[in-house]
Scaffold this motif. Structure first.
Motif, PDB file in Angstrom:
ATOM      1  N   MET A   1       0.822  -1.217   0.000  1.00 29.93           N
ATOM      2  CA  MET A   1       0.000   0.000   0.000  1.00 29.93           C
ATOM      3  C   MET A   1       0.853   1.264   0.000  1.00 29.93           C
ATOM      4  SD  MET A   1      -3.049  -1.310   2.504  1.00 29.93           S
ATOM      5  CE  MET A   1      -4.084   0.137   2.533  1.00 29.93           C
ATOM      6  N   ARG A   2       2.018   1.176   0.640  1.00 31.40           N
ATOM      7  CA  ARG A   2       2.926   2.324   0.610  1.00 31.40           C
ATOM      8  C   ARG A   2       3.332   2.624  -0.833  1.00 31.40           C
ATOM      9  NH1 ARG A   2       7.170   0.261   2.781  1.00 31.40           N
ATOM     10  NH2 ARG A   2       6.682   0.625   4.967  1.00 31.40           N
ATOM     11  N   SER A   3       3.625   1.558  -1.588  1.00 30.58           N
ATOM     12  CA  SER A   3       4.037   1.778  -2.973  1.00 30.58           C
ATOM     13  C   SER A   3       2.886   2.372  -3.785  1.00 30.58           C
ATOM     14  CB  SER A   3       4.528   0.473  -3.595  1.00 30.58           C
ATOM     15  OG  SER A   3       3.430  -0.382  -3.876  1.00 30.58           O
ATOM     16  N   GLN A   4       1.674   1.976  -3.449  1.00 34.53           N
ATOM     17  CA  GLN A   4       0.518   2.554  -4.158  1.00 34.53           C
ATOM     18  C   GLN A   4       0.367   4.036  -3.839  1.00 34.53           C
ATOM     19  OE1 GLN A   4      -2.637  -0.310  -2.912  1.00 34.53           O
ATOM     20  NE2 GLN A   4      -3.055  -0.404  -5.091  1.00 34.53           N
ATOM     21  N   LEU A   5       0.522   4.379  -2.553  1.00 34.48           N
ATOM     22  CA  LEU A   5       0.399   5.795  -2.175  1.00 34.48           C
ATOM     23  C   LEU A   5       1.496   6.614  -2.841  1.00 34.48           C
ATOM     24  CD1 LEU A   5      -0.536   5.685   1.631  1.00 34.48           C
ATOM     25  CD2 LEU A   5      -2.036   5.925  -0.352  1.00 34.48           C
ATOM     26  N   LYS A   6       2.683   6.019  -2.953  1.00 35.78           N
ATOM     27  CA  LYS A   6       3.767   6.755  -3.607  1.00 35.78           C
ATOM     28  C   LYS A   6       3.448   6.988  -5.078  1.00 35.78           C
ATOM     29  CE  LYS A   6       7.429   5.986  -0.348  1.00 35.78           C
ATOM     30  NZ  LYS A   6       8.759   5.469  -0.018  1.00 35.78           N
ATOM     31  N   ARG A   7       2.771   6.030  -5.678  1.00 34.75           N
ATOM     32  CA  ARG A   7       2.392   6.202  -7.091  1.00 34.75           C
ATOM     33  C   ARG A   7       1.360   7.298  -7.282  1.00 34.75           C
ATOM     34  NH1 ARG A   7       0.618   1.112 -10.484  1.00 34.75           N
ATOM     35  NH2 ARG A   7       0.668   2.607 -12.208  1.00 34.75           N
ATOM     36  N   MET A   8       0.674   7.674  -6.197  1.00 33.17           N
ATOM     37  CA  MET A   8      -0.308   8.758  -6.302  1.00 33.17           C
ATOM     38  C   MET A   8       0.360  10.130  -6.202  1.00 33.17           C
ATOM     39  SD  MET A   8      -3.363   7.730  -6.944  1.00 33.17           S
ATOM     40  CE  MET A   8      -4.126   9.321  -6.682  1.00 33.17           C
ATOM     41  N   GLY A   9       1.618  10.142  -5.809  1.00 38.34           N
ATOM     42  CA  GLY A   9       2.348  11.414  -5.739  1.00 38.34           C
ATOM     43  C   GLY A   9       1.973  12.281  -4.554  1.00 38.34           C
ATOM     44  N   PHE A  10       1.585  11.658  -3.442  1.00 39.19           N
ATOM     45  CA  PHE A  10       1.202  12.452  -2.271  1.00 39.19           C
ATOM     46  C   PHE A  10       2.439  13.010  -1.576  1.00 39.19           C
ATOM     47  CE2 PHE A  10      -2.513   9.332  -2.224  1.00 39.19           C
ATOM     48  CZ  PHE A  10      -3.315  10.196  -2.952  1.00 39.19           C
ATOM     49  N   SER A  11       2.283  14.207  -1.054  1.00 38.00           N
ATOM     50  CA  SER A  11       3.443  14.931  -0.513  1.00 38.00           C
ATOM     51  C   SER A  11       3.691  14.614   0.958  1.00 38.00           C
ATOM     52  CB  SER A  11       3.224  16.433  -0.687  1.00 38.00           C
ATOM     53  OG  SER A  11       2.082  16.856   0.043  1.00 38.00           O
ATOM     54  N   TYR A  12       3.816  13.339   1.280  1.00 41.47           N
ATOM     55  CA  TYR A  12       4.049  12.983   2.675  1.00 41.47           C
ATOM     56  C   TYR A  12       5.512  13.098   3.043  1.00 41.47           C
ATOM     57  CZ  TYR A  12      -0.542  10.770   2.212  1.00 41.47           C
ATOM     58  OH  TYR A  12      -1.857  10.534   1.986  1.00 41.47           O
ATOM     59  N   ASP A  13       5.724  13.400   4.312  1.00 41.54           N
ATOM     60  CA  ASP A  13       7.060  13.276   4.865  1.00 41.54           C
ATOM     61  C   ASP A  13       7.192  11.822   5.325  1.00 41.54           C
ATOM     62  OD1 ASP A  13       9.373  13.217   6.261  1.00 41.54           O
ATOM     63  OD2 ASP A  13       8.868  14.838   7.665  1.00 41.54           O
ATOM     64  N   TRP A  14       7.698  10.991   4.422  1.00 34.64           N
ATOM     65  CA  TRP A  14       7.735   9.550   4.698  1.00 34.64           C
ATOM     66  C   TRP A  14       8.677   9.187   5.835  1.00 34.64           C
ATOM     67  CZ3 TRP A  14       4.183   6.172   3.510  1.00 34.64           C
ATOM     68  CH2 TRP A  14       3.363   6.385   2.387  1.00 34.64           C
ATOM     69  N   ASP A  15       9.550  10.105   6.212  1.00 29.56           N
ATOM     70  CA  ASP A  15      10.439   9.804   7.336  1.00 29.56           C
ATOM     71  C   ASP A  15       9.674   9.722   8.658  1.00 29.56           C
ATOM     72  OD1 ASP A  15      12.493   9.728   5.610  1.00 29.56           O
ATOM     73  OD2 ASP A  15      13.319  11.694   6.118  1.00 29.56           O
ATOM     74  N   ARG A  16       8.422  10.168   8.635  1.00 29.22           N
ATOM     75  CA  ARG A  16       7.630  10.139   9.867  1.00 29.22           C
ATOM     76  C   ARG A  16       6.670   8.954   9.923  1.00 29.22           C
ATOM     77  NH1 ARG A  16       7.363  15.257  12.654  1.00 29.22           N
ATOM     78  NH2 ARG A  16       8.795  16.678  11.615  1.00 29.22           N
ATOM     79  N   GLU A  17       6.762   8.096   8.946  1.00 25.35           N
ATOM     80  CA  GLU A  17       5.858   6.951   8.873  1.00 25.35           C
ATOM     81  C   GLU A  17       5.856   6.156  10.181  1.00 25.35           C
ATOM     82  OE1 GLU A  17       6.958   4.338   5.739  1.00 25.35           O
ATOM     83  OE2 GLU A  17       5.284   2.962   6.049  1.00 25.35           O
ATOM     84  N   ILE A  18       4.668   5.844  10.679  1.00 25.22           N
ATOM     85  CA  ILE A  18       4.600   4.986  11.863  1.00 25.22           C
ATOM     86  C   ILE A  18       3.646   3.824  11.607  1.00 25.22           C
ATOM     87  CG2 ILE A  18       5.188   6.694  13.634  1.00 25.22           C
ATOM     88  CD1 ILE A  18       2.291   7.215  14.105  1.00 25.22           C
ATOM     89  N   SER A  19       3.889   2.740  12.316  1.00 20.64           N
ATOM     90  CA  SER A  19       3.029   1.578  12.221  1.00 20.64           C
ATOM     91  C   SER A  19       2.683   1.187  13.653  1.00 20.64           C
ATOM     92  CB  SER A  19       3.787   0.457  11.507  1.00 20.64           C
ATOM     93  OG  SER A  19       3.037  -0.727  11.580  1.00 20.64           O
ATOM     94  N   THR A  20       1.406   1.178  13.969  1.00 22.85           N
ATOM     95  CA  THR A  20       0.994   1.069  15.378  1.00 22.85           C
ATOM     96  C   THR A  20       1.237  -0.308  15.978  1.00 22.85           C
ATOM     97  OG1 THR A  20      -1.253   0.528  14.719  1.00 22.85           O
ATOM     98  CG2 THR A  20      -0.781   2.844  15.133  1.00 22.85           C
ATOM     99  N   CYS A  21       1.576  -1.307  15.137  1.00 23.76           N
ATOM    100  CA  CYS A  21       1.796  -2.638  15.691  1.00 23.76           C
ATOM    101  C   CYS A  21       3.226  -2.837  16.166  1.00 23.76           C
ATOM    102  CB  CYS A  21       1.402  -3.721  14.688  1.00 23.76           C
ATOM    103  SG  CYS A  21       2.428  -3.756  13.214  1.00 23.76           S
ATOM    104  N   GLU A  22       4.055  -1.802  16.045  1.00 21.27           N
ATOM    105  CA  GLU A  22       5.449  -1.916  16.494  1.00 21.27           C
ATOM    106  C   GLU A  22       5.550  -1.540  17.971  1.00 21.27           C
ATOM    107  OE1 GLU A  22       7.625  -3.228  14.575  1.00 21.27           O
ATOM    108  OE2 GLU A  22       6.313  -3.191  12.807  1.00 21.27           O
ATOM    109  N   PRO A  23       6.388  -2.270  18.729  1.00 17.69           N
ATOM    110  CA  PRO A  23       6.539  -1.951  20.159  1.00 17.69           C
ATOM    111  C   PRO A  23       6.986  -0.507  20.388  1.00 17.69           C
ATOM    112  CG  PRO A  23       7.736  -3.959  19.586  1.00 17.69           C
ATOM    113  CD  PRO A  23       7.175  -3.426  18.313  1.00 17.69           C
ATOM    114  N   GLU A  24       7.737   0.065  19.448  1.00 26.02           N
ATOM    115  CA  GLU A  24       8.175   1.462  19.589  1.00 26.02           C
ATOM    116  C   GLU A  24       6.976   2.394  19.656  1.00 26.02           C
ATOM    117  OE1 GLU A  24       9.472  -0.491  16.945  1.00 26.02           O
ATOM    118  OE2 GLU A  24      11.020  -1.110  18.385  1.00 26.02           O
ATOM    119  N   TYR A  25       5.872   1.950  19.079  1.00 28.04           N
ATOM    120  CA  TYR A  25       4.658   2.762  19.158  1.00 28.04           C
ATOM    121  C   TYR A  25       3.842   2.399  20.389  1.00 28.04           C
ATOM    122  CZ  TYR A  25       0.336   5.146  17.966  1.00 28.04           C
ATOM    123  OH  TYR A  25      -0.754   5.966  18.008  1.00 28.04           O
TER     124      TYR A  25
END
Length: 861
Positions: A108-132
């Motif tokens: 899904m990340r690759s799909q969103l990238k194909r849409m050209g959205f202006s996200y700051d991908w360095d801030r990506e989080i995934s709630t299933c990670e213990p860091e979250y």
RNA sequence: GCCUGGGUGGCGGAAUUGGUAGACGCAAGGGACUUAAAAUCCCUCGGUACUUGUGACUGUGCGAGUUCGAUUCUCGCCCCAGGCACCA
């Protein structure tokens, strides 16, 4: 130069460029005004759908626009990664939920990238990670300490065959979704967040959130459901004790002739204990408990009850009131007991008629006198009190207060407030969620995990059978632990948290996604970015997610982790993406590729065109974003989503509409290519350059377009009208006579106009515009170009059309210079040939002149 | 039942404060280009009848009202969508 518009090539190129150059990476900058734009993050279900495309496109336009306006824009994206589908996939396909989730995320990340959205991908989080979720566990402990978390018994859906807890959506018509066994109720000890501790503040702010749609706030207010009334004590007729009820209609207390108790209420069995009717009542209660579950979704079921062979006394009339158990009384609202006033409550009326119970009118209708013999329904309107002792003759609205006071004076009641809102049950007997950080010790009870032992990591090595409850509960290495209090043997809590907990603070974490110190939120950064300036998502989250997030924000604020009262300043709820459905009488719903010339491919029967409904797999009316991207590219997909309807309305999908959007991009591309050689040599013209005729018109239109597009985006998010304004400007470019190759002045203006078009379209279709920008010879990135302002002088019309009305009907139009005087215009209107035909020799009664718009000549008759 | 939206051409939708209804797009029809088709470019396009006009009448769910003037404001009704629904 004669290049064709190749969307795929251009889009791949710029997406790679933005990624490599980290164009959309942001950091806190106190010099710049911040703008936090957030779209509801997706559940990684497998692939993105049109609803995502629409939601994220709307957000991206605003983010890119604000950026061009000079704001420091935070525009993050992440994954709401815990949840049931991952666990179901594990059961069905023998794939670990973590693997399944992470595979989905990367696709899904690759799909969103194909849409050209202006996200700051360095801030990506995934709630299933213990860091979250470790911080979520910490907040749980804080809340526990403060009494905002507690445990109580509560019923869950239980499938006896699968031996598992079912979510509401897994219960289909009372049956288990997997094995179709009858779903029962099981009472378990469950964890709750005390959202009710904040109920008044949550309600209060409903009137302060001026950037939210009215209907969302109304829904939240209804959900909270505050009602003011009285708690009244009814003493038992025999023996001691009393029954307490909550009522908002203490004005009808004199008319209370019997008492109702919820069938599930413990009082029911207490009252009949040892009596002859005990068994009958038990049977009744059992029946109601089952009925309740099966018929919960049915329209409205028959009111039923059973006499408990007991009486209480009306505290004001001392009348003996029989006590009944009833199916329609809610056990968990108020006290679970209700005083019945059959004359003034429709439900009580129906019940009284069925069981032949007495009626006493206590409010007399001002229109027609009420008679207990002839009444066919309860009277719920206003009126004057009768049969109410000292309150006779008083208006019932006044009696509300008077009787409340009287009850307090005689110690039989007190004013109270009830809410419909219940505490938030967060226990899930599931694997794929954040573990609740508690240890259950036989000696010490439920003991919170010490903060230093966090996170309680969700173990990977579990087995998924779909049966026998949560897989966690069977993993000895997870369960077996020592009690932090007594150091004895103890068991870990195996419940995990509701996934709504993760989505209640992810927007805070986006401000500092890598912060690894307690409490996982860097106050400095959070204070810079929060609150979210614009939140965008589906209306389906109007209540739960948004209410939970508001509550969690207030709780975190009170812990000092946040400095804001409310998380989202402005909320935009976008409409659904819909498409027409098609049915074959034999094969049910069919997708377009199962249809040939209006006939079903499988059987040749004529296909029936059905209603337009929200895209869904089961209705076979989905459009796969991948198809669009392959066929037309991201820019066309974005343009269509914005052009077809304003954001808050439902969007009706139209393949031809997509074609039209694609055509417009080609048309824009082509005209610029057509002029490219001629305008490459010239500079963009300066606005003070003298122009006339067609060229002056073109510049005027360009500046009017800047004005329209700016206000349409800024004030209303109405991208459809913004786009149509640019379309008009492009159309005008096609219409003007092509200037000669050496007509520098004209070419400068053409260039200026084309650059305006490219800039205005930049937030909407970022790839094609970035490419055109470069082809026009610019070195800078279009994403960083300053949004243009319009020149009011250049935008001003020099000639305006004045409408001439006679008695309010348009009869003629005249063109006058924009600054023409009122008197002159009136004179022209009176002499106007076409208007004169209607005026003839009639007397002019008056003339209404609306400056720069119209003149209305009012004549007699 | 209650609450909240909404109802405008063949369709999606415009009309920002009561002031030219139908912008823009789609579909449809016509023309130009082409050997032809596609693509492209241009024109027409709410309805009605006629005396075919630089015209008339009518038209924003239905009915009333306020106003010089109502898609817009008020009242009543009809229909559609969403939310809540025995909350005492």
């Amino acid at each position: 130069m004669n290049r064709k518009y190749n969307a795929q090539e251009i889009e791949g190129k710029w997406q790679k460029y933005w990624e490599d150059a980290k164009t959309f990476k942001v950091h806190e900058d106190p010099q710049k005004k911040k703008y936090y734009l957030l779209e509801m993050f997706p559940y990684p279900s497998g692939k993105i759908h049109m609803g995502h495309v629409r939601n994220y496109t709307i957000g991206d336009v605003i983010a890119r626009y604000k950026r061009m306006k000079g704001f420091n824009v935070l525009h993050p994206m992440g994954w709401d990664a815990f949840g049931m589908p991952a666990e179901n996939a594990a059961i069905e396909r023998d794939i670990h939920p973590a693997t399944w989730t992470n595979e989905n995320i990367s696709y899904m990340r690759s799909q969103l990238k194909r849409m050209g959205f202006s996200y700051d991908w360095d801030r990506e989080i995934s709630t299933c990670e213990p860091e979250y979720y470790r911080w979520e566990q910490l907040f749980f402990l804080w809340m526990y300490k403060k009494g905002l978390v507690y445990k109580k018994t509560s019923a869950v859906n239980w499938c006896p065959k699968c031996q598992t807890v079912l979510a509401n959506e897994q219960v289909e018509a009372g049956l288990c979704w997997r094995c179709s066994s009858e779903v029962g109720e099981k009472v378990l000890d469950q964890w709750f967040f005390k959202i009710t501790a904040y109920v008044e503040e949550l309600l209060d702010y409903c009137d302060k959130l001026t950037g939210w749609p009215e209907r969302v706030l109304t829904m939240q207010k209804n959900w909270i459901g505050k009602s003011c009334g009285c708690e009244v004590s009814f003493p038992m007729a025999e023996g001691s004790g009393d029954i307490k009820v909550f009522t908002t209609r203490q004005d009808t207390l004199y008319g209370a002739t019997f008492m109702l108790v919820a069938a599930e209420h413990p009082l029911v069995m207490e009252l009949v204990k040892g009596k002859a009717i005990e068994n009958d009542v038990r049977e009744f209660v059992e029946k109601i408990k089952k009925q309740d579950r099966l018929l919960r979704t049915s329209e409205s079921y028959e009111k039923e009850g059973i006499f408990l062979d007991a009486y209480c006394l009306n505290p004001l009339t001392t009348r003996k009131m029989p006590i009944y158990a009833a199916n329609f009384v809610l056990a968990d609202y108020g006290t679970g007991c209700v005083m019945a006033v059959p004359t003034h409550d429709q439900r009580d009326f129906e019940f009284a008629k069925k069981y032949n119970l007495p009626l006493v009118v206590v409010i007399q209708s001002p229109d027609k006198p009420l008679n207990t013999e002839t009444m066919t329904e309860a009277y719920v309107g206003e009126g004057v009190l009768v049969h109410s002792g000292p309150f006779d003759g008083m208006e019932n609205t006044k009696a509300l207060e008077a009787i409340a006071q009287h009850l307090e004076a005689i110690g039989r009641g007190k004013r109270t407030v009830q809410y419909r809102l219940r505490d938030w049950g967060i226990s899930r007997q599931r694997y794929w969620g954040a573990p609740i950080p508690v240890i259950n010790c036989e000696q010490c009870g439920a003991v919170p995990v010490p903060e230093s032992d966090l996170p309680v990591v969700l173990p990977r090595n579990v087995e998924f059978t779909g049966e026998g409850g949560s897989p966690l509960a069977k993993l000895r290495s997870f369960i077996e632990t020592t009690c932090p209090c007594c150091k004895g043997k103890a068991k870990r809590e195996t419940d995990t948290m509701d996934t709504f907990v993760e989505s209640s603070w992810y927007f805070d974490r986006f401000c500092c996604p890598d912060y690894s110190e307690e409490p996982g939120l860097d106050r400095r950064k959070v204070d810079y970015w929060m609150p979210v300036d614009q939140y965008i998502g589906g209306i389906e989250h109007a209540i739960l997610h948004l209410l939970y997030a508001r509550f969690y924000t207030k709780a975190l604020r009170d812990f000092g982790a946040l400095g804001v009262d409310e998380p989202f300043t402005n909320l935009l709820t976008q409409g659904m993406v819909c498409k027409e459905t098609m049915r074959c009488p034999q094969h049910g719903y069919v997708s377009p590729d199962e249809v040939n010339n209006g006939k079903c491919k499988h059987c040749g029967t004529d296909v029936i065109i059905g209603k337009t409904e929200k895209m869904s797999k089961s209705l076979k009316n989905i459009v796969d974003p991948n198809y669009l991207l392959d066929q037309y590219g991201a820019d066309t997909a974005r343009l269509f989503c914005l052009f077809a309807a304003p954001p808050e309305k439902d969007l009706e999908w139209s393949d031809q509409g997509v074609e039209g959007s694609f055509r417009f991009l080609n048309r824009t591309w082509r005209i610029i290519m057509d002029y490219l050689d001629d305008i490459q040599a010239v500079e963009s013209s300066a606005t003070d350059e003298e122009l006339d005729g067609e060229l002056k018109n073109l510049r005027r239109k360009a500046h009017q377009t800047i004005k329209r597009v700016t206000t349409d985006i800024e004030d209303r998010f109405h991208f459809n009208t913004a786009i149509s304004a640019v379309m008009e400007l492009v159309n005008l470019l096609y219409q003007i006579n092509r200037p000669a190759a050496d007509d520098k002045k004209a070419l400068r203006l053409i260039r200026e106009t084309m650059e305006t078009i490219v800039i205005l379209l930049a937030p909407i279709v970022p790839h094609i515009t970035e490419e055109l920008w470069k082809m026009l010879g610019h070195k800078s990135e279009l994403a960083d170009v300053t949004w243009p302002s319009y020149d009011p002088l250049a935008a001003e019309e020099e000639e305006i059309t004045i409408v001439i009305q006679v008695n309010g009907k348009v009869r003629s139009r005249i063109n006058v210079p924009a600054d023409e005087k009122e008197e002159k215009i009136k004179a022209l209107a009176r002499e106007d040939e076409k208007a004169l035909k209607f005026i003839k020799d009639k007397k002019i009664l008056k003339e209404i002149y609306v400056p720069k718009k119209l003149i209305n000549i009012v004549i007699h008759g």
